[in-house]
Write a protein that holds these residues in place. Structure first.
Motif, PDB file in Angstrom:
ATOM      1  N   VAL B  18       7.967 111.817  80.120  1.00 48.23           N
ATOM      2  CA  VAL B  18       9.394 111.517  79.997  1.00 48.23           C
ATOM      3  C   VAL B  18      10.107 112.233  81.142  1.00 48.23           C
ATOM      4  CG1 VAL B  18       9.366 111.113  77.532  1.00 48.23           C
ATOM      5  CG2 VAL B  18       9.678 113.428  78.401  1.00 48.23           C
ATOM      6  N   PRO B  19      11.289 111.741  81.549  1.00 45.31           N
ATOM      7  CA  PRO B  19      11.949 112.312  82.728  1.00 45.31           C
ATOM      8  C   PRO B  19      12.129 113.821  82.658  1.00 45.31           C
ATOM      9  CG  PRO B  19      13.050 110.302  82.071  1.00 45.31           C
ATOM     10  CD  PRO B  19      12.003 110.561  81.050  1.00 45.31           C
ATOM     11  N   SER B  20      12.461 114.349  81.468  1.00 49.71           N
ATOM     12  CA  SER B  20      12.738 115.784  81.412  1.00 49.71           C
ATOM     13  C   SER B  20      11.461 116.596  81.597  1.00 49.71           C
ATOM     14  CB  SER B  20      13.399 116.121  80.073  1.00 49.71           C
ATOM     15  OG  SER B  20      12.595 115.616  79.024  1.00 49.71           O
ATOM     16  N   ALA B  21      10.300 116.006  81.283  1.00 51.13           N
ATOM     17  CA  ALA B  21       9.050 116.758  81.380  1.00 51.13           C
ATOM     18  C   ALA B  21       8.286 116.447  82.656  1.00 51.13           C
ATOM     19  CB  ALA B  21       8.172 116.449  80.167  1.00 51.13           C
ATOM     20  N   ALA B  47      13.955  92.432  85.932  1.00 53.00           N
ATOM     21  CA  ALA B  47      13.637  91.014  85.766  1.00 53.00           C
ATOM     22  C   ALA B  47      12.705  90.789  84.593  1.00 53.00           C
ATOM     23  CB  ALA B  47      13.028  90.472  87.047  1.00 53.00           C
ATOM     24  N   GLN B  48      11.944  91.828  84.207  1.00 49.03           N
ATOM     25  CA  GLN B  48      11.058  91.665  83.055  1.00 49.03           C
ATOM     26  C   GLN B  48      11.746  92.084  81.763  1.00 49.03           C
ATOM     27  OE1 GLN B  48       7.247  93.474  83.406  1.00 49.03           O
ATOM     28  NE2 GLN B  48       6.772  92.458  85.331  1.00 49.03           N
ATOM     29  N   GLY B  49      12.925  92.662  81.903  1.00 49.90           N
ATOM     30  CA  GLY B  49      13.694  93.021  80.722  1.00 49.90           C
ATOM     31  C   GLY B  49      13.151  94.205  79.946  1.00 49.90           C
ATOM     32  N   ARG B  50      12.402  95.086  80.621  1.00 46.69           N
ATOM     33  CA  ARG B  50      11.900  96.271  79.907  1.00 46.69           C
ATOM     34  C   ARG B  50      13.032  97.250  79.670  1.00 46.69           C
ATOM     35  NH1 ARG B  50       6.478  98.786  82.161  1.00 46.69           N
ATOM     36  NH2 ARG B  50       5.351  96.886  82.681  1.00 46.69           N
ATOM     37  N   GLU B  51      12.877  98.077  78.638  1.00 49.55           N
ATOM     38  CA  GLU B  51      14.037  98.877  78.268  1.00 49.55           C
ATOM     39  C   GLU B  51      14.354 100.020  79.222  1.00 49.55           C
ATOM     40  OE1 GLU B  51      17.218  99.917  77.697  1.00 49.55           O
ATOM     41  OE2 GLU B  51      16.752  97.933  76.942  1.00 49.55           O
ATOM     42  N   PRO B  52      13.499 101.011  79.395  1.00 50.12           N
ATOM     43  CA  PRO B  52      13.882 101.904  80.487  1.00 50.12           C
ATOM     44  C   PRO B  52      13.688 101.121  81.786  1.00 50.12           C
ATOM     45  CG  PRO B  52      12.169 102.885  79.101  1.00 50.12           C
ATOM     46  CD  PRO B  52      12.216 101.431  78.800  1.00 50.12           C
ATOM     47  N   VAL B  80      12.436 105.851  83.705  1.00 50.23           N
ATOM     48  CA  VAL B  80      13.783 106.380  83.925  1.00 50.23           C
ATOM     49  C   VAL B  80      14.780 105.337  83.445  1.00 50.23           C
ATOM     50  CG1 VAL B  80      15.362 107.293  85.635  1.00 50.23           C
ATOM     51  CG2 VAL B  80      12.917 107.570  85.949  1.00 50.23           C
ATOM     52  N   PRO B  81      15.675 105.708  82.538  1.00 52.12           N
ATOM     53  CA  PRO B  81      16.648 104.720  82.048  1.00 52.12           C
ATOM     54  C   PRO B  81      17.735 104.455  83.077  1.00 52.12           C
ATOM     55  CG  PRO B  81      17.043 106.843  81.042  1.00 52.12           C
ATOM     56  CD  PRO B  81      15.807 106.998  81.872  1.00 52.12           C
ATOM     57  N   GLU B  82      18.380 103.297  82.936  1.00 49.88           N
ATOM     58  CA  GLU B  82      19.387 102.897  83.914  1.00 49.88           C
ATOM     59  C   GLU B  82      20.630 103.770  83.828  1.00 49.88           C
ATOM     60  OE1 GLU B  82      20.574  98.879  83.497  1.00 49.88           O
ATOM     61  OE2 GLU B  82      21.665  98.859  85.382  1.00 49.88           O
ATOM     62  N   GLY B  83      20.970 104.198  82.603  1.00 48.31           N
ATOM     63  CA  GLY B  83      22.209 104.942  82.416  1.00 48.31           C
ATOM     64  C   GLY B  83      22.246 106.260  83.166  1.00 48.31           C
TER      65      GLY B  83
END
Lengths: 160, 168, 443
Positions: B18-21, B47-52, B80-83
Motif C-alpha cells: 500500500v502507498p503508506s508502506a 481505461a480498464q476502470g480499476r479502482e485505484p 495509488v488512488p487518483e484522489g
C-alpha cells in the motif's frame, strides 16, 4: 589580352548575380542542427564513403554566425523549437534552411503532443528532403537541388 | 492463459504494497540485498476502470559485484488512488530515483514527498497536464512558439505565421 | 590593499541544447570556478517524441517501427527486445532459426553502436581519421543491414512471432567480407589511438565512476563493465541463443573513459565472434511461427473464407525484388497456404488470395494478433546496457502500456558525479563515452 575580347560590354555587371550564385553554391557552410535519428544518416553522408565535401559543403560550422545553410536534421519537439528559431535568427543573410528527414518536413509519423508538425511553421524552409531517414544518395540530390536554387537566386542588394 | 512471470527471470517475484508502506518495503528489500533500482514506472488503469487508478512499479535487482550475476529480482507494485496520488520518495535509498520520480511526475502526475522540489523531466515547465494519463489526448498540443494549435496553417508560408518567440 | 583571502567566485556556463560536442540535444548548466566544474545541472527532454503514448495507440506489430527510433544507433536490438517482451507475455517461442537470425541482427547493431560511439568521441578529441575509418566500417555494416532488412537505420525487422524475412541469399559470405573490413578498421583505430599520447591524456583517469556510484545510479552495460562488474544481460539471463555461444565479457578496472573505450573496442570483436558462431550453428527451417502454432496464445480471428485456390498459385505475380530479403519465391520456408504471423512476402500478397487475406488480417484495425492480458518485463543487452520493455496488455489488439527502460537515462543522471571537480575540457571525452542517444533518453 584585354577581357573585352571575350565578353561583350557590360557583361560583368549583369552577370554579377550569376557569379555570386556560383561562388555561394560551391561554398555552403552548413550548420548541422542534429537532433535525432537522421543524424546517423547525416554522419554517413558527411563521412568518406559518400563525401559531402565533393559538393563544397563538407565543412560544418558550429556557430550560426558563420554558417549560411541551416540543416535541420531530425525531429523538432516543442521544447527545442524556440532554440531552433533563435539559431535561425542569429544566422546572417544570405541563409538557407534545409529540412532533412520527414519529421522536419511534416512531423512524420510523430503526430503527437510533443512534436512540431513541420519546421515550416516556425522557420522558412528552402529545401525539403523527405525520408525516414533519407538515404545518403537522396541527401546528395537534395544538396544539388539547393545549389541550383542558390544559383538562380537574385542578389538582395539588387532586389531592394 | 499462460503465466509468463514464472518463466521470466528478468521480471522476478511480484509483490504488492500500500502507498503508506511502500517506502518501508523498499528499504527492507534494500537491506536484504536488492541493491539496484532497475526501473520505476507507472501504469494508468483508467481505461480498464480499476479502482485505484494508478499503479507504480518498482523493479529491483540483487547484483553480485564480483561475479556480475543477477541473484534475483523483485517487482513491487504500489496501487495509488487518483484522489491523493502521492508517495514517499525513495531518493534516500537510490539517487537514481530522483530522475525516475521526476519522470513519473511528469508523465502521470504522481507526486512524491520527502525530496527536493519535483520538476518535470521530459516536458517543458509551461506544459499543462500529464501526457501519459489515459485521458490526455495524444495530439493535444501546447506549443511554445509558432501557431497556437501547433497545426500547419492552410497556407504554409512563413509570412502568414509570424511566430512569437518566447525566451526564458 | 585588501589582504583578505580572495573568495572563490563561480560562474554559470550554459552548454547546449545545441552544441557540437553533444551528440544529440541535451543541456548542461555548469557552475564553473575557472576551469573547474563545481556543479552540473542536466536538462533533458528535447527529443521527447511520445513513444510510449504512441505505442498505446498502435497494434502489436505496428509498435515495432516506433522502437527503431528509440536507440537509432542500434535499432535491431530494440526491435528484438520489444518483440521478445510481447512474446513472453503471449507465452510463445520463436523457431530456432528465427532466434539465430535475431541474435545475428542484434550483434550487427551492437557493432554499429560501438563503432559510432568510439568514432564520434574520437573525432571530438581531434582524431578525425579514426572517425572516417570507423564510419567507413559502419557503412559496410549498414549495407549488410540494408540487405537484411531493407533499410539502413530504421530497420523494422522483428515481428511478434518471428522476423520479417529470412536471411537473404549469400548473406554469410557478405558478412565474412565485411567482418574482415571491420576488423581491419578497428585494428587501425586501435593502433592510432590506444597508445596515442594526446588521446591518452584526454581519456585516462577522467570521468571516473566507482562501483558503488554505478550501482546506486542503476548503470548497466559497457559503462558498468568498465568499473569491473561483469554484469551482462546476455550472460546473466541468457535470452535467444546466447547460452550456446562462446563469448567473453570484457571488463575494465578503473571505470574511466579509457576503460570504456577499451571495453567497447573489445566488445566489437566479441560481437563479430558471436555472429560467426551463429552462422556455423544455425539450423535450417522456419524463421517465424505460423498462426496455427500460436493458436493457444493468440486468438486469431479467422476470416474463414477458404476456397479451393490451389490453381491461383500459377498466377503468382512477379514483383520487382528490390529488397533481397523480400524475395522468398525460391525459398521453401513459407509457401502460400501457411499463414505466417509475420506479413507475407509481397509476391504472396499480390499473387494469391491466402496471401492477401493473411496480409489484411494482420494489418486491419482490431484484427491481427492478440496477446492475452497480463504484464511482462523483458530485458535485453542493448548498446548502452540493459534495455527493458515492460508491457501491460488488456487482451486487445494493441498494448495497454509499453514502458521502455532506457539504459542511457541512468548514465545521464549520473553525469553530475562524473563531471564534478573535473575540468571543462573533460566534458567532451566523458560525454562521448556516455554514448547518449536522444531517442532512447527522451523517448
Amino acid at each position: 589580352m584585354p577581357i573585352d575580347d571575350y565578353v561583350p560590354e557590360g557583361a560583368i555587371a549583369t552577370k554579377l548575380d550569376a557569379a555570386l550564385g556560383w561562388a555561394r553554391k560551391y561554398s555552403i557552410f552548413q550548420y548541422p542542427f542534429v537532433t535525432a535519428c537522421c543524424g546517423m544518416e547525416f554522419m554517413s553522408t558527411a563521412a568518406s564513403h559518400y563525401d559531402l565535401d565533393r559538393f563544397g559543403a563538407g565543412f560544418p560550422r558550429f556557430s550560426p554566425r558563420q554558417a549560411d545553410c541551416l540543416m535541420v536534421v531530425g525531429t523538432i519537439s516543442h521544447k527545442i523549437a524556440p532554440v531552433l528559431r533563435r539559431i535561425y535568427d542569429q544566422m546572417a543573410e544570405p541563409k538557407w534552411v534545409v529540412a532533412f528527414g520527414v519529421c522536419t518536413c511534416t512531423g512524420g509519423f510523430y503526430n503527437n503532443y510533443a512534436t512540431v508538425q513541420g519546421i515550416d511553421t516556425i522557420v522558412p524552409v528552402d529545401l525539403y528532403i523527405p525520408g525516414c531517414p533519407p538515404r545518403p544518395e537522396m541527401v546528395l540530390q537534395g544538396l544539388v537541388m539547393l545549389q541550383e536554387k542558390i544559383q538562380k537566386q537574385r542578389s538582395r542588394a539588387k532586389a531592394s | 492463459m499462460s503465466e509468463p512471470a514464472a518463466a521470466n527471470p528478468c521480471q522476478g517475484e511480484r509483490r504488492e504494497a500500500v502507498p503508506s508502506a511502500a517506502f518501508d518495503a523498499l528499504r527492507e528489500l534494500k537491506e536484504r540485498g536488492y541493491n539496484v533500482l532497475i526501473d520505476m514506472t507507472a501504469v494508468d488503469y483508467l481505461a480498464q476502470g480499476r479502482e485505484p487508478r494508478f499503479e507504480v512499479v518498482y523493479r529491483l535487482m540483487k547484483l553480485d559485484l564480483s561475479s556480475g550475476e543477477d541473484r534475483g529480482r523483485v517487482e513491487l507494485h504500489v496501487k495509488v488512488p487518483e484522489g491523493a496520488p502521492v508517495l514517499r520518495s525513495c531518493l534516500s535509498l537510490w539517487p537514481i530515483a530522483d530522475w525516475l520520480e521526476r519522470e513519473v511526475w511528469d508523465m502521470f502526475g504522481i507526486g512524491f514527498v520527502d525530496r527536493p522540489k519535483i520538476k518535470r523531466l521530459l516536458m517543458y515547465e509551461e506544459f499543462k497536464g500529464h501526457p501519459l494519463r489515459k485521458d490526455y489526448p495524444i495530439a493535444k498540443r501546447q506549443p511554445l512558439i509558432g501557431p497556437a494549435s501547433g497545426e500547419r496553417p492552410d497556407n504554409p508560408s512563413f509570412n502568414t505565421v509570424r511566430p512569437a518567440v518566447k525566451y526564458e | 590593499m585588501n589582504n583578505a583571502p580572495r573568495a572563490h567566485k563561480t560562474f554559470m556556463l550554459n552548454m547546449g541544447p545545441q552544441h557540437p560536442a553533444m551528440h544529440g540535444i541535451v543541456r548542461l548548466v555548469l557552475e564553473a570556478e575557472g576551469e573547474l566544474i563545481r556543479d552540473v545541472d542536466v536538462e533533458i527532454g528535447y527529443l521527447h517524441r511520445a513513444f510510449e503514448k504512441h505505442a498505446e495507440a498502435e497494434t502489436w506489430n505496428n509498435v515495432v517501427p516506433w522502437t527503431d527510433r528509440l536507440n537509432y544507433v542500434s535499432p535491431l536490438i530494440n526491435n528484438v527486445g520489444y518483440a521478445m517482451a510481447a512474446e513472453k507475455l503471449a507465452g510463445i517461442e520463436v523457431p530456432e532459426r528465427g532466434q539465430y537470425i535475431r541474435t545475428i541482427a542484434c550483434e550487427l547493431s551492437r557493432v554499429t553502436d560501438h563503432l559510432t560511439c568510439v568514432g564520434a568521441s574520437a573525432m571530438e578529441l581531434g582524431a578525425f581519421t579514426v572517425f572516417l575509418y570507423l564510419i567507413k566500417a559502419r557503412e559496410f555494416l549498414y549495407q549488410l543491414i540494408d540487405n537484411l532488412t531493407g533499410a539502413r537505420i530504421t530497420t523494422n525487422y522483428a515481428r511478434v512471432g518471428g522476423v520479417k524475412a529470412d536471411l537473404p541469399q549469400g548473406f554469410e559470405e557478405k558478412c565474412r567480407d565485411v567482418f574482415k573490413k571491420v576488423r581491419e578498421a578497428v585494428r587501425d583505430s586501435d593502433k592510432l589511438l590506444t597508445k596515442n599520447r594526446i588521446f591518452m591524456d584526454r581519456v585516462d583517469k577522467t570521468g571516473v565512476i566507482s562501483k558503488a556510484d554505478a550501482l546506486a545510479y542503476g548503470i548497466t552495460g559497457p559503462f558498468l563493465r568498465s568499473t569491473g562488474v561483469p554484469y551482462d544481460v546476455r550472460r546473466a539471463h541468457p535470452y535467444l541463443v546466447y547460452d550456446r555461444l562462446d563469448f567473453d565479457i570484457p571488463v575494465g578496472r578503473t571505470g574511466d573513459n579509457f576503460d570504456r573505450y577499451l571495453v567497447r573496442l573489445a566488445e566489437i570483436e566479441q560481437s563479430l565472434r558471436i555472429m560467426e558462431q551463429c552462422f556455423k550453428q544455425m539450423p535450417p527451417g522456419k524463421h517465424s511461427l505460423e498462426v496455427a502454432e500460436m493458436k493457444n496464445a493468440f486468438e486469431f480471428e479467422d476470416a474463414g473464407k477458404f476456397g479451393n485456390t490451389a490453381l491461383l498459385k500459377k498466377y503468382a505475380a512477379k514483383v520487382d525484388q528490390t529488397l533481397e530479403g523480400g524475395g522468398r519465391l525460391e525459398r521453401g520456408g513459407i509457401d502460400s497456404p501457411s499463414r505466417s504471423a509475420v506479413l507475407p512476402a509481397k509476391e504472396e500478397t499480390y499473387g494469391n488470395i491466402e496471401g492477401l487475406m493473411n496480409h489484411f488480417e494482420l494489418i486491419m484495425w482490431s484484427w491481427g494478433i492478440r496477446v492475452p492480458a497480463g504484464e511482462a518485463y523483458v530485458a535485453v543487452e542493448g548498446g548502452n546496457g540493459e534495455l527493458g520493455f515492460h508491457i501491460v496488455s488488456d487482451g486487445s489488439d494493441r498494448p495497454y502500456r509499453v514502458r521502455c527502460r532506457p539504459p542511457c537515462l541512468y548514465i545521464m543522471a549520473a553525469l553530475p558525479i562524473l563531471l564534478k571537480d573535473s575540468y571543462i575540457a573533460d566534458i567532451i571525452p566523458t560525454f562521448g563515452s556516455v554514448n547518449m542517444i536522444g531517442g532512447e533518453l527522451d523517448r
